[in-house]
Write a protein that holds these residues in place. Structure first.
Motif, PDB file in Angstrom:
ATOM      1  N   LYS A 221       0.839  -1.210   0.000  1.00 13.49           N
ATOM      2  CA  LYS A 221       0.000   0.000   0.000  1.00 13.49           C
ATOM      3  C   LYS A 221       0.871   1.255   0.000  1.00 13.49           C
ATOM      4  N   GLY A 222       1.965   1.236   0.759  1.00 10.50           N
ATOM      5  CA  GLY A 222       2.887   2.363   0.775  1.00 10.50           C
ATOM      6  C   GLY A 222       3.511   2.608  -0.590  1.00 10.50           C
ATOM      7  N   ALA A 223       3.858   1.531  -1.284  1.00 11.44           N
ATOM      8  CA  ALA A 223       4.437   1.658  -2.628  1.00 11.44           C
ATOM      9  C   ALA A 223       3.406   2.222  -3.608  1.00 11.44           C
ATOM     10  N   ILE A 224       2.168   1.787  -3.484  1.00 11.70           N
ATOM     11  CA  ILE A 224       1.103   2.304  -4.351  1.00 11.70           C
ATOM     12  C   ILE A 224       0.896   3.790  -4.097  1.00 11.70           C
TER      13      ILE A 224
ATOM     14  N   GLU B  27       3.077   5.849  -2.979  1.00 12.49           N
ATOM     15  CA  GLU B  27       4.261   6.537  -3.505  1.00 12.49           C
ATOM     16  C   GLU B  27       4.137   6.753  -5.016  1.00 12.49           C
ATOM     17  N   ILE B  28       3.650   5.739  -5.723  1.00 11.93           N
ATOM     18  CA  ILE B  28       3.463   5.853  -7.179  1.00 11.93           C
ATOM     19  C   ILE B  28       2.387   6.885  -7.495  1.00 11.93           C
ATOM     20  N   ARG B  29       1.303   6.835  -6.754  1.00 13.81           N
ATOM     21  CA  ARG B  29       0.220   7.806  -6.974  1.00 13.81           C
ATOM     22  C   ARG B  29       0.692   9.226  -6.732  1.00 13.81           C
ATOM     23  N   GLY B  30       1.591   9.405  -5.755  1.00 14.35           N
ATOM     24  CA  GLY B  30       2.118  10.726  -5.451  1.00 14.35           C
ATOM     25  C   GLY B  30       2.995  11.293  -6.568  1.00 14.35           C
ATOM     26  N   ARG B  31       3.574  10.398  -7.372  1.00 13.41           N
ATOM     27  CA  ARG B  31       4.436  10.844  -8.476  1.00 13.41           C
ATOM     28  C   ARG B  31       3.667  11.069  -9.769  1.00 13.41           C
TER      29      ARG B  31
END
Length: 131
Positions: free
Chosen positions: A117-120, A122-126
């Motif tokens: 979930k943290g990786a997702i 992070e991707i959404r934030g970029r």
């Protein structure tokens, strides 16, 4: 001089021989990783996660314990998965359990879920914002 030395944090005294209180054991030599010729050692564009569980000993009498080589396989698999030139999993994105209890298994699954979930996030934030 390039020589190792030991410094007493309290007194500031420096000595070049290892203090007896630290024992006579030396640290193992660090692993040296060498990439094969022509290998692209760029970090993986994809982030991988692993939860590896090896149960060798069982409390249920109907399930026989597994042979000792299962432990060696677990160790070999953990080294390959987190190897920087082979599988390229980040070490902190891997969880390796041996003879895990139900509670340890549940906690580890929750931990991996949190990492994903943290990786997702992070991707959404970029991602670019439209609208």
């Amino acid at each position: 001089t390039g020589d190792f030395f030991y410094r007493n944090k309290r007194t500031g005294e420096i000595q070049y021989t290892k203090p007896v209180a630290l024992g006579s054991d030396d640290l193992e030599d660090p692993k040296v990783y060498v990439a094969p010729p022509g290998y692209n050692n760029e970090p993986s564009a994809v982030r991988y996660f692993a939860l590896v569980i090896t149960n060798q000993n069982f409390s249920a009498t109907k399930i026989p314990n597994l042979p000792d080589n299962v432990d060696a396989d677990h160790k070999a698999l953990s080294e390959i998965i987190s190897h920087p030139y082979k599988c390229k999993f980040r070490e902190d994105d891997c969880i390796f359990l041996k003879d895990a209890s139900l509670a340890a298994l549940t906690n580890s699954m929750d931990s991996i879920e949190g990492k994903i979930k943290g990786a997702i996030d992070e991707i959404r934030g970029r991602m670019p914002k439209f609208g």
